[in-house]
Design a protein around this motif. Sequence first.
Motif, PDB file in Angstrom:
ATOM      1  N   PRO A   1      -4.391   1.079   6.997  1.00 33.05           N
ATOM      2  CA  PRO A   1      -4.961   1.221   5.661  1.00 33.05           C
ATOM      3  C   PRO A   1      -5.340   2.666   5.387  1.00 33.05           C
ATOM      4  CG  PRO A   1      -6.545   0.233   7.153  1.00 33.05           C
ATOM      5  CD  PRO A   1      -5.241   0.299   7.887  1.00 33.05           C
ATOM      6  N   SER A   2      -5.275   3.056   4.125  1.00 32.98           N
ATOM      7  CA  SER A   2      -5.627   4.424   3.773  1.00 32.98           C
ATOM      8  C   SER A   2      -7.091   4.699   4.064  1.00 32.98           C
ATOM      9  CB  SER A   2      -5.327   4.651   2.290  1.00 32.98           C
ATOM     10  OG  SER A   2      -5.675   5.944   1.907  1.00 32.98           O
ATOM     11  N   LEU A   3      -7.957   3.729   3.822  1.00 32.03           N
ATOM     12  CA  LEU A   3      -9.383   3.874   4.096  1.00 32.03           C
ATOM     13  C   LEU A   3      -9.926   2.573   4.665  1.00 32.03           C
ATOM     14  CD1 LEU A   3     -10.968   5.639   0.982  1.00 32.03           C
ATOM     15  CD2 LEU A   3     -10.623   6.609   3.246  1.00 32.03           C
ATOM     16  N   SER A   4     -10.832   2.680   5.624  1.00 31.27           N
ATOM     17  CA  SER A   4     -11.567   1.498   6.055  1.00 31.27           C
ATOM     18  C   SER A   4     -12.706   1.250   5.078  1.00 31.27           C
ATOM     19  CB  SER A   4     -12.116   1.716   7.462  1.00 31.27           C
ATOM     20  OG  SER A   4     -13.136   2.702   7.434  1.00 31.27           O
ATOM     21  N   GLY A   5     -13.305   0.083   5.178  1.00 28.89           N
ATOM     22  CA  GLY A   5     -14.402  -0.242   4.277  1.00 28.89           C
ATOM     23  C   GLY A   5     -15.562   0.727   4.404  1.00 28.89           C
ATOM     24  N   ARG A   6     -15.906   1.117   5.658  1.00 30.19           N
ATOM     25  CA  ARG A   6     -17.020   2.041   5.859  1.00 30.19           C
ATOM     26  C   ARG A   6     -16.674   3.443   5.369  1.00 30.19           C
ATOM     27  NH1 ARG A   6     -19.011   2.273  11.732  1.00 30.19           N
ATOM     28  NH2 ARG A   6     -16.779   2.440  12.110  1.00 30.19           N
TER      29      ARG A   6
ATOM     30  N   LEU B   1     -10.678   8.763  -6.380  1.00 32.63           N
ATOM     31  CA  LEU B   1     -11.857   7.918  -6.563  1.00 32.63           C
ATOM     32  C   LEU B   1     -11.432   6.483  -6.865  1.00 32.63           C
ATOM     33  CD1 LEU B   1     -14.946   7.653  -6.862  1.00 32.63           C
ATOM     34  CD2 LEU B   1     -14.660   8.183  -9.287  1.00 32.63           C
ATOM     35  N   TRP B   2     -10.420   6.324  -7.696  1.00 33.00           N
ATOM     36  CA  TRP B   2      -9.882   4.989  -7.987  1.00 33.00           C
ATOM     37  C   TRP B   2      -9.457   4.302  -6.686  1.00 33.00           C
ATOM     38  CZ3 TRP B   2      -8.898   1.856 -12.255  1.00 33.00           C
ATOM     39  CH2 TRP B   2      -7.936   0.861 -12.105  1.00 33.00           C
ATOM     40  N   VAL B   3      -8.755   5.047  -5.820  1.00 28.49           N
ATOM     41  CA  VAL B   3      -8.289   4.475  -4.548  1.00 28.49           C
ATOM     42  C   VAL B   3      -9.472   4.100  -3.659  1.00 28.49           C
ATOM     43  CG1 VAL B   3      -6.979   4.960  -2.444  1.00 28.49           C
ATOM     44  CG2 VAL B   3      -6.136   5.773  -4.646  1.00 28.49           C
TER      45      VAL B   3
ATOM     46  N   PRO C   1       0.811  -1.223   0.000  1.00 26.09           N
ATOM     47  CA  PRO C   1       0.000   0.000   0.000  1.00 26.09           C
ATOM     48  C   PRO C   1       0.840   1.267   0.000  1.00 26.09           C
ATOM     49  CG  PRO C   1      -0.913  -1.595   1.531  1.00 26.09           C
ATOM     50  CD  PRO C   1       0.390  -2.166   1.059  1.00 26.09           C
ATOM     51  N   ARG C   2       1.974   1.241   0.680  1.00 27.20           N
ATOM     52  CA  ARG C   2       2.846   2.423   0.703  1.00 27.20           C
ATOM     53  C   ARG C   2       3.339   2.755  -0.701  1.00 27.20           C
ATOM     54  NH1 ARG C   2       7.612   1.271   4.674  1.00 27.20           N
ATOM     55  NH2 ARG C   2       7.964   3.505   4.460  1.00 27.20           N
ATOM     56  N   ASP C   3       3.831   1.737  -1.398  1.00 25.93           N
ATOM     57  CA  ASP C   3       4.363   1.969  -2.735  1.00 25.93           C
ATOM     58  C   ASP C   3       3.260   2.389  -3.708  1.00 25.93           C
ATOM     59  OD1 ASP C   3       6.875   1.340  -1.869  1.00 25.93           O
ATOM     60  OD2 ASP C   3       6.849  -0.721  -2.592  1.00 25.93           O
ATOM     61  N   ASN C   4       2.074   1.819  -3.552  1.00 23.78           N
ATOM     62  CA  ASN C   4       0.964   2.206  -4.413  1.00 23.78           C
ATOM     63  C   ASN C   4       0.582   3.663  -4.218  1.00 23.78           C
ATOM     64  OD1 ASN C   4       0.097   0.131  -6.193  1.00 23.78           O
ATOM     65  ND2 ASN C   4      -0.574  -1.064  -4.429  1.00 23.78           N
ATOM     66  N   ALA C   5       0.639   4.143  -2.984  1.00 24.48           N
ATOM     67  CA  ALA C   5       0.335   5.549  -2.730  1.00 24.48           C
ATOM     68  C   ALA C   5       1.325   6.457  -3.456  1.00 24.48           C
ATOM     69  CB  ALA C   5       0.368   5.828  -1.225  1.00 24.48           C
ATOM     70  N   VAL C   6       2.591   6.096  -3.402  1.00 22.26           N
ATOM     71  CA  VAL C   6       3.609   6.884  -4.106  1.00 22.26           C
ATOM     72  C   VAL C   6       3.387   6.825  -5.616  1.00 22.26           C
ATOM     73  CG1 VAL C   6       6.080   7.057  -4.580  1.00 22.26           C
ATOM     74  CG2 VAL C   6       5.294   6.584  -2.256  1.00 22.26           C
TER      75      VAL C   6
END
Length: 479
Positions: free
Chosen positions: A200-205, A311-313, A133-138
């Motif tokens: 995580p960047s976002l929780s499911g809710r 939005l993709w994220v 997830p870290r690398d994806n954010a970058v």
Amino acid sequence: MNKLRILLLALAYACFWSLFVLFPYPANVLPESHASYVAGPVFASNLITLVTMALMGGVLVVFRDSLAERVAGSTAAIVGSGALLLACAAALVASADAGAVPRWMMAAYPAIMALYGVVIALALAAASRRLTPRDNAVVLALSLLLSFLIGEAIVALTDPLPTGDISNPLMFALSSIFLVILGHIGCDAPKAPLPSRLAPSLSGRAAVPATAILLCYLLGSGAFMSLSSVARGETWFSDGWIHCAFALVLYPAFCLFTLAAWRQRRAAFPWLGFFILCIACLYCTALLYSPLAVLCRALILSSRPMAITLLWVAVQEGMGARDLPWWLAAVAAPMLIVAVDCAIHTVGLIGLSPGQMDSVVNAVMLVTAFAMTLGMLWFVRLRPDGVEPASSECAAGAADVSEILAAMADAHGLSEREGEVLGLLYRGNTQKKIAERLFLSVSSVQTYAKSLYRKLGVHSRQELIDMVNEAANGNDRAR
């Protein structure tokens, strides 16, 4: 090599975003009339694109993982769809130069663009799963800046040439080139294990209100971009240098924030900051458009790509939290963006006068800004700021096991799917449960289980569990 993969994936994303930001057809193909632009070809183009994506999503639902994985890993599918897009764009330009563009060609182009978009979305989602997830954010933050720089370079290089008319399709097709290079440097290795200490960047809710907020912003800003241009007879890039200045401030700032979060192990994206920026942008644009038209246009034009990226994220992480298949999220996010554009251009079909159109645009912006405000309050209540949760021995142990499972899969040459089955078997899932979670048949799971047993040299689930536990105990003793 990992840095090279991150750069190539960021470049592929950078060109992919242009599918939803740039003008849909090659230059000089559509009539000059702004009213015709909104009410006719563009609405039809968006509708054809949306229907084509929905049909492709339905096909993936029928065939499930098997087809999605074959498409995502197929160089022929990536290159073929990109070449088809360029060929159709060249045919459109040639027909326009000859004085007439056949209707079937106008309809075929958005369908081909939708096909290409889905193929690239699947490939990007599959490649992203192999990064942390870290690398994806970058990757995603860097893609915004690269998209802007590549787009400006292509326009500068192609405008003086006869090929300048297809500079946008050239931008789209670059995604396939970067993905092919990415696939040939060993990126089809087993998926990397998730890091242990990252929130995580976002929780499911929280992903639900985040998605709603971003869709509202795309609706409000898109109404301003398209419908306001119709009412006032303006073009969007007439103040290009101001747009460039905003982009060169926003995108590096986005990258720096993401890198700082990456180092501090916090939420990787500035969700709340971006929401506040967008809400302020819509309110100011609705209330102060006349005296600050140039600044409003430049800010919206620069911020829409950021909204599309986030939005993709949000869609990816929201669906991932619900254990939905990765390819479903890859198709759903582009469909949502195109659906918003369809809704915007539907207003152009009503045939309002310029004065009425301005009133509609202001109303849409104010309503969406108010809705975004309510959504942000909901978002804050669900997720304060993505602060890293306190670590525990249990969580650390689970993370160690995940790393051990990934190392075992890599050492014994397990495929990505076999690695997933390995982890689920170790955690006590039945083969039926595994089949439901991975959207496979029970017989397929049995085949994967037999194959990984053979590669690991075990004969039962208990032997597999003992093997993993022994490796975990060995790591504990080593520490």
